[in-house]
Design an enzyme around this catalytic site. Structure first.
Site, mmCIF file in Angstrom:
data_model
loop_
_atom_site.group_PDB
_atom_site.id
_atom_site.type_symbol
_atom_site.label_atom_id
_atom_site.label_comp_id
_atom_site.label_asym_id
_atom_site.label_seq_id
_atom_site.Cartn_x
_atom_site.Cartn_y
_atom_site.Cartn_z
ATOM 1 N N HIS A 71 -1.839 -2.223 -12.575
ATOM 2 C CA HIS A 71 -1.670 -3.170 -11.477
ATOM 3 C C HIS A 71 -1.952 -2.486 -10.139
ATOM 4 O O HIS A 71 -2.741 -2.987 -9.329
ATOM 5 C CB HIS A 71 -0.235 -3.717 -11.509
ATOM 6 C CG HIS A 71 0.089 -4.680 -10.418
ATOM 7 N ND1 HIS A 71 0.059 -6.039 -10.589
ATOM 8 C CD2 HIS A 71 0.463 -4.483 -9.120
ATOM 9 C CE1 HIS A 71 0.394 -6.649 -9.461
ATOM 10 N NE2 HIS A 71 0.652 -5.720 -8.560
ATOM 11 N N GLU A 72 -1.308 -1.348 -9.910
ATOM 12 C CA GLU A 72 -1.484 -0.653 -8.636
ATOM 13 C C GLU A 72 -2.909 -0.122 -8.477
ATOM 14 O O GLU A 72 -3.412 0.002 -7.355
ATOM 15 C CB GLU A 72 -0.466 0.487 -8.502
ATOM 16 C CG GLU A 72 0.987 0.058 -8.578
ATOM 17 C CD GLU A 72 1.370 -1.013 -7.560
ATOM 18 O OE1 GLU A 72 0.725 -1.066 -6.489
ATOM 19 O OE2 GLU A 72 2.290 -1.799 -7.844
ATOM 20 N N HIS A 79 -4.927 -2.636 -6.684
ATOM 21 C CA HIS A 79 -4.733 -2.514 -5.238
ATOM 22 C C HIS A 79 -5.576 -1.366 -4.681
ATOM 23 O O HIS A 79 -6.233 -1.502 -3.641
ATOM 24 C CB HIS A 79 -3.262 -2.237 -4.923
ATOM 25 C CG HIS A 79 -2.363 -3.430 -4.996
ATOM 26 N ND1 HIS A 79 -2.550 -4.551 -4.229
ATOM 27 C CD2 HIS A 79 -1.231 -3.655 -5.729
ATOM 28 C CE1 HIS A 79 -1.589 -5.434 -4.484
ATOM 29 N NE2 HIS A 79 -0.776 -4.911 -5.390
ATOM 30 N N GLU A 127 -3.052 -9.005 -3.627
ATOM 31 C CA GLU A 127 -2.369 -9.210 -4.911
ATOM 32 C C GLU A 127 -3.323 -9.741 -5.962
ATOM 33 O O GLU A 127 -3.183 -9.439 -7.148
ATOM 34 C CB GLU A 127 -1.182 -10.162 -4.718
ATOM 35 C CG GLU A 127 -0.195 -10.178 -5.864
ATOM 36 C CD GLU A 127 0.515 -8.850 -6.072
ATOM 37 O OE1 GLU A 127 0.998 -8.605 -7.200
ATOM 38 O OE2 GLU A 127 0.587 -8.048 -5.115
#
Length: 380
Positions: free
Chosen positions: A144-145, A148, A174
């Site tokens: 997930h990160e 980003h 996001e």
């Protein structure tokens, strides 16, 4: 779980947040809560978000019931036995980050109490937390990160340190992390590539490991749906309910209809309404998030808006890149990253969020792609 102690500090902070909302409202010509949203997602208004959440509020309860009924008919996924040493979890995460496209010459992975991504475009810092009984939680947080981080690294170099060169909005940010984690890395194709790496990382050579670490089993683990108390642990079917609850409470707080001491009761009622659950304490209830303690009111809608944008972008990428899913099964993320670089990363803040989404996908933002994605993944 000590809400009384929290409330003593939060009550005066809430007064300041309301004053901030009023000041921004007067300056921007927006309703107070819209003025707060605008600080995180310029161009989004509560009227639009109300419509999106109303659509999801009609769709999700019946859909969740169907998913849980289908899961009950199927055998539960096999659970890998730990412990899973932190050093090996870290090594696995770094391997997957590199495969996806993270450049360790311009960033690093560290440990903290909560996963996050920060730093600057030339030095992107990711953190995660580890649980030796559950390697998947840290791995998925890292993926997930990484979404980003790839967005930050992909912002145009020539526009650095200019407003036009910044990330467009929190919902766009996001969307990049959720596209990577939920759309790509919880897909069946991803586990065709990742399952052998996961099995080898934890030295599970026995015959039982062949079943536990089979791609199909790991995929079923990754998309298991179960209503729970904690937002950051929620699956993508129940996650919007957590956001809709916080959105409702935030609007009431800024309007003056909900006072700080009354938040726990409103929270309990909302959790029952949205998920049929009653938290046993405030730590798994209204004190689980840091946002309000930081004065970050108006931020929460970005999470679900990001999920909708991610689904719409990935759907378009899948149609425009005919071989997208097969390349993911080979661990080749280059076609997806090239597409995202062209459509979102390189555009930075050149366009409004709404215009960027429409230019990238050919359609205005809606919940349609998200709902179609859920139907295909969980009932298909």
């Amino acid at each position: 779980s000590d809400f009384a102690a929290f409330c003593r500090a939060f009550e005066p902070l809430l007064v300041l947040v309301r004053e901030k909302a009023a000041a921004k409202s007067a300056a921007l010509g927006l309703a107070p809560y819209d003025a707060l949203i605008d600080g995180y997602d310029p161009g989004f208004r509560s009227a639009e978000i109300d419509g999106i959440f109303a659509d999801l509020g009609i769709f999700l309860p019946e859909f969740l019931a169907q998913v849980l009924e289908k899961q009950a008919r199927d055998a539960a996924p096999l659970q890998p036995d730990g412990p899973f040493p932190i050093a090996r979890q870290r090594a696995l995460s770094q391997t997957l980050m590199e495969k996806i496209g993270f450049d360790f010459a311009h960033g690093r992975l560290d440990e903290s109490h909560h996963p996050f991504c920060g730093g600057v475009s030339e030095d992107v810092r990711i953190t995660t937390r580890y649980d030796e009984s559950d390697f998947a939680s840290s791995v998925m947080a890292v993926l997930h990160e990484t979404g980003h981080a790839l967005y930050e690294r992909g912002l145009p170099t020539d526009w650095r340190n200019q407003p036009v060169g910044e990330a467009r909005s929190m919902s766009l940010h996001e969307s990049q992390s959720l596209l990577m984690e939920m759309q790509a890395c919880r897909s069946a194709e991803f586990f065709q590539f990742a399952a052998p790496l996961m099995r080898d990382a934890f030295d599970h050579p026995g015959p039982e490991a062949a079943d536990v670490f089979a791609p199909e089993n790991l995929h079923r683990m990754a998309v298991h749906v179960a209503p729970g108390f904690i937002r950051v642990d929620a699956d993508e079917v129940t996650y919007p309910a957590h956001i809709m609850l916080r959105y409702r409470l935030e609007k009431a707080m800024i309007a003056g209809d909900l006072q700080a001491p009354d938040i726990p009761d409103a929270w309990q009622q909302g959790m029952q309404e949205f998920l049929g659950l009653t938290p046993g304490n405030h730590a798994e209830g209204c004190l689980q998030d840091i946002h309000w303690a930081c004065g970050d009111v108006g931020y929460f809608p970005s999470y679900t808006l990001g999920a909708l944008i991610a689904a719409q972008l990935f759907d378009c990428a899948s149609r425009e890149i005919g071989s997208l899913r097969p390349t993911l099964s080979e661990g080749d993320f280059a076609p997806l990253l090239t597409w995202l670089g062209e459509k979102t990363h390189s555009q930075a803040s050149r366009y409004s969020s709404h215009e960027l989404i429409e230019r990238a996908t050919g359609q205005a933002l809606s919940a349609d792609a998200f709902k179609a994605h859920l139907k295909m993944r969980y009932l298909g």
